[in-house]
Design a protein around this motif. Sequence first.
Motif, PDB file in Angstrom:
ATOM      1  N   ALA A  81       0.834  -1.209   0.000  1.00 61.53           N
ATOM      2  CA  ALA A  81       0.000   0.000   0.000  1.00 61.53           C
ATOM      3  C   ALA A  81       0.865   1.254   0.000  1.00 61.53           C
ATOM      4  O   ALA A  81       0.559   2.227  -0.694  1.00 61.53           O
ATOM      5  N   ARG A  82       1.948   1.212   0.742  1.00 65.21           N
ATOM      6  CA  ARG A  82       2.869   2.352   0.765  1.00 65.21           C
ATOM      7  C   ARG A  82       3.461   2.594  -0.618  1.00 65.21           C
ATOM      8  O   ARG A  82       3.564   3.731  -1.078  1.00 65.21           O
ATOM      9  N   HIS A  83       3.831   1.523  -1.292  1.00 65.80           N
ATOM     10  CA  HIS A  83       4.376   1.636  -2.649  1.00 65.80           C
ATOM     11  C   HIS A  83       3.318   2.206  -3.603  1.00 65.80           C
ATOM     12  O   HIS A  83       3.609   3.091  -4.412  1.00 65.80           O
ATOM     13  N   ALA A  84       2.095   1.687  -3.518  1.00 64.80           N
ATOM     14  CA  ALA A  84       1.005   2.175  -4.374  1.00 64.80           C
ATOM     15  C   ALA A  84       0.700   3.639  -4.098  1.00 64.80           C
ATOM     16  O   ALA A  84       0.475   4.420  -5.029  1.00 64.80           O
ATOM     17  N   ALA A  85       0.704   4.022  -2.835  1.00 64.78           N
ATOM     18  CA  ALA A  85       0.428   5.417  -2.481  1.00 64.78           C
ATOM     19  C   ALA A  85       1.514   6.342  -3.033  1.00 64.78           C
ATOM     20  O   ALA A  85       1.223   7.478  -3.414  1.00 64.78           O
TER      21      ALA A  85
END
Length: 173
Positions: free
Chosen positions: A151-155
């Motif tokens: 999720a951090r990467h996607a954000a």
Amino acid sequence: MTPREQEEYRALRDTIRERGTARVWIFVAGVVAWAGLVIATAALAALPVTTLLPLLVLAAVFEAVFSLHTGVERIGRYLQVFAEETTGWEHTAMAYGRAYRSAGTDPLFAMVFVVAAFLNFVPVLVAEPVALEVGVIGTIHVLFVVRVLMARHAAGRQRAADLERFQTLKNKP
């Protein structure tokens, strides 16, 4: 801008402010609730499987924070494309983020969630589990950590992707 467009702009800016504030409060309250559950399960329960309840709460808090962050970012990109001309706070904020990547904070509190997941696993080890319990419960904890990191990467890629999508929508006949 027409009066209707100005009202929409104000309403969306208010939404960004309110959701940004809610994201922080949900994080704080969620971590406090999670910590209370970890202490309670460590003190009262001898079964390693009981650590899954605090982990579920931690995961729910993370998903709420992630959802609010994603929505706020998307609204910001919408405003950037449809309400701002060539300059404005959204353009400036995005340029700042590109130029000074390490200067920002973590809007998802990802590393706090990762550390919390590891701390959540400590009572499993204290309960002297069998290898199967460590494997199953450990895998569930690792899956949560992987979710947070994904999720951090996607954000991190969301701003540019949303900006491109909204520009495409705006330029369609």
